[in-house]
Motif scaffolding. Structure first.
Motif, PDB file in Angstrom:
ATOM      1  N   LYS A  85      39.954  38.769  40.703  1.00  0.00           N
ATOM      2  CA  LYS A  85      41.186  39.256  39.767  1.00  0.00           C
ATOM      3  C   LYS A  85      42.284  38.133  40.000  1.00  0.00           C
ATOM      4  N   GLN A  86      42.490  37.889  41.270  1.00  0.00           N
ATOM      5  CA  GLN A  86      43.398  36.822  41.735  1.00  0.00           C
ATOM      6  C   GLN A  86      42.733  35.526  41.304  1.00  0.00           C
ATOM      7  N   CYS A  87      41.395  35.056  41.492  1.00  0.00           N
ATOM      8  CA  CYS A  87      40.930  34.028  41.090  1.00  0.00           C
ATOM      9  C   CYS A  87      41.093  33.637  39.743  1.00  0.00           C
ATOM     10  N   LEU A  88      40.807  34.664  38.655  1.00  0.00           N
ATOM     11  CA  LEU A  88      40.908  34.770  37.550  1.00  0.00           C
ATOM     12  C   LEU A  88      42.521  34.306  36.884  1.00  0.00           C
ATOM     13  N   ASP A  89      43.333  34.882  37.468  1.00  0.00           N
ATOM     14  CA  ASP A  89      44.768  34.453  37.219  1.00  0.00           C
ATOM     15  C   ASP A  89      45.120  33.129  37.590  1.00  0.00           C
ATOM     16  N   LEU A  90      44.534  32.580  38.732  1.00  0.00           N
ATOM     17  CA  LEU A  90      44.530  31.258  39.163  1.00  0.00           C
ATOM     18  C   LEU A  90      43.868  30.147  38.497  1.00  0.00           C
ATOM     19  N   GLY A  91      42.803  30.459  37.895  1.00  0.00           N
ATOM     20  CA  GLY A  91      41.797  29.603  37.066  1.00  0.00           C
ATOM     21  C   GLY A  91      40.888  29.081  38.256  1.00  0.00           C
ATOM     22  N   LEU A  92      40.641  29.784  39.203  1.00  0.00           N
ATOM     23  CA  LEU A  92      39.693  29.645  40.048  1.00  0.00           C
ATOM     24  C   LEU A  92      38.361  30.189  39.870  1.00  0.00           C
ATOM     25  N   MET A  93      37.460  29.278  39.072  1.00  0.00           N
ATOM     26  CA  MET A  93      36.544  30.047  38.507  1.00  0.00           C
ATOM     27  C   MET A  93      34.919  29.698  39.254  1.00  0.00           C
ATOM     28  N   MET A 107      29.475  42.134  39.801  1.00  0.00           N
ATOM     29  CA  MET A 107      28.767  41.296  39.078  1.00  0.00           C
ATOM     30  C   MET A 107      29.184  41.337  37.694  1.00  0.00           C
ATOM     31  N   ASP A 108      29.343  42.532  37.344  1.00  0.00           N
ATOM     32  CA  ASP A 108      29.994  42.640  35.908  1.00  0.00           C
ATOM     33  C   ASP A 108      31.268  41.812  35.446  1.00  0.00           C
ATOM     34  N   GLN A 112      31.549  38.952  32.837  1.00  0.00           N
ATOM     35  CA  GLN A 112      32.559  39.374  31.636  1.00  0.00           C
ATOM     36  C   GLN A 112      33.494  38.204  31.478  1.00  0.00           C
ATOM     37  N   ASN A 113      33.691  37.551  32.556  1.00  0.00           N
ATOM     38  CA  ASN A 113      34.810  36.690  32.743  1.00  0.00           C
ATOM     39  C   ASN A 113      34.401  35.180  32.695  1.00  0.00           C
ATOM     40  N   ARG A 114      33.217  35.022  32.560  1.00  0.00           N
ATOM     41  CA  ARG A 114      32.548  33.711  32.637  1.00  0.00           C
ATOM     42  C   ARG A 114      32.647  32.767  33.800  1.00  0.00           C
TER      43      ARG A 114
END
Length: 134
Positions: A85-93, A107-108, A112-114
């Motif tokens: 969730k932190q990765c998503l907020d920081l753009g670490l994909m 995994m979901d 879901q967040n690509r």
């Protein structure tokens, strides 16, 4: 979508190790030492440690001074999900999941967040890569 294995070949690739530790019996230490020995530029991340292998540890991904290329997880699935969730907020994909770090919820969330992700042992995938010039 970037190929994470190909990213390992780039000399400027950096890796955040979530779950890095100074305990030699844990994979967070074994993986950290292995990648460091191979010459990768690493950012150890662990809110409960200050130093791993004589390197300053960051308490969170947000405290790392630059954006890592790959975030490698060496923590239980519940912690993996929280840090994702932190990765998503920081753009670490670009994330790498060590064995034992994922469950269906992880995994979901990834799908879901690509996220660009790989579930495999990073030590195996880097066995023929070395950045050391010695």
């Amino acid at each position: 979508m970037p190929d994470l294995i190909s990213l390992l070949e780039h000399p400027d690739t950096t890796i955040a190790i979530v779950g890095a530790t100074d305990n030699p019996a844990k994979f967070g230490n074994i993986i950290y030492k292995d990648l460091k020995r191979k010459g990768f530029r690493l950012f150890p991340v662990n809110p409960n440690k200050q130093v791993v292998e004589r390197d300053l540890v960051y308490p969170s991904l947000a405290k790392i001074p630059e954006k890592p290329t790959i975030v490698d997880f060496v923590v239980p699935p519940e912690a993996t999900l929280a840090v994702l969730k932190q990765c998503l907020d920081l753009g670490l994909m670009n994330v790498w999941l060590q064995p034992g770090t994922a469950n269906p919820a992880v995994m979901d969330f990834l799908q879901q967040n690509r996220f660009h992700y790989l579930a495999a042992c990073i030590m195996v995938e880097t066995r023929f890569i070395s950045r050391n010039k010695t």
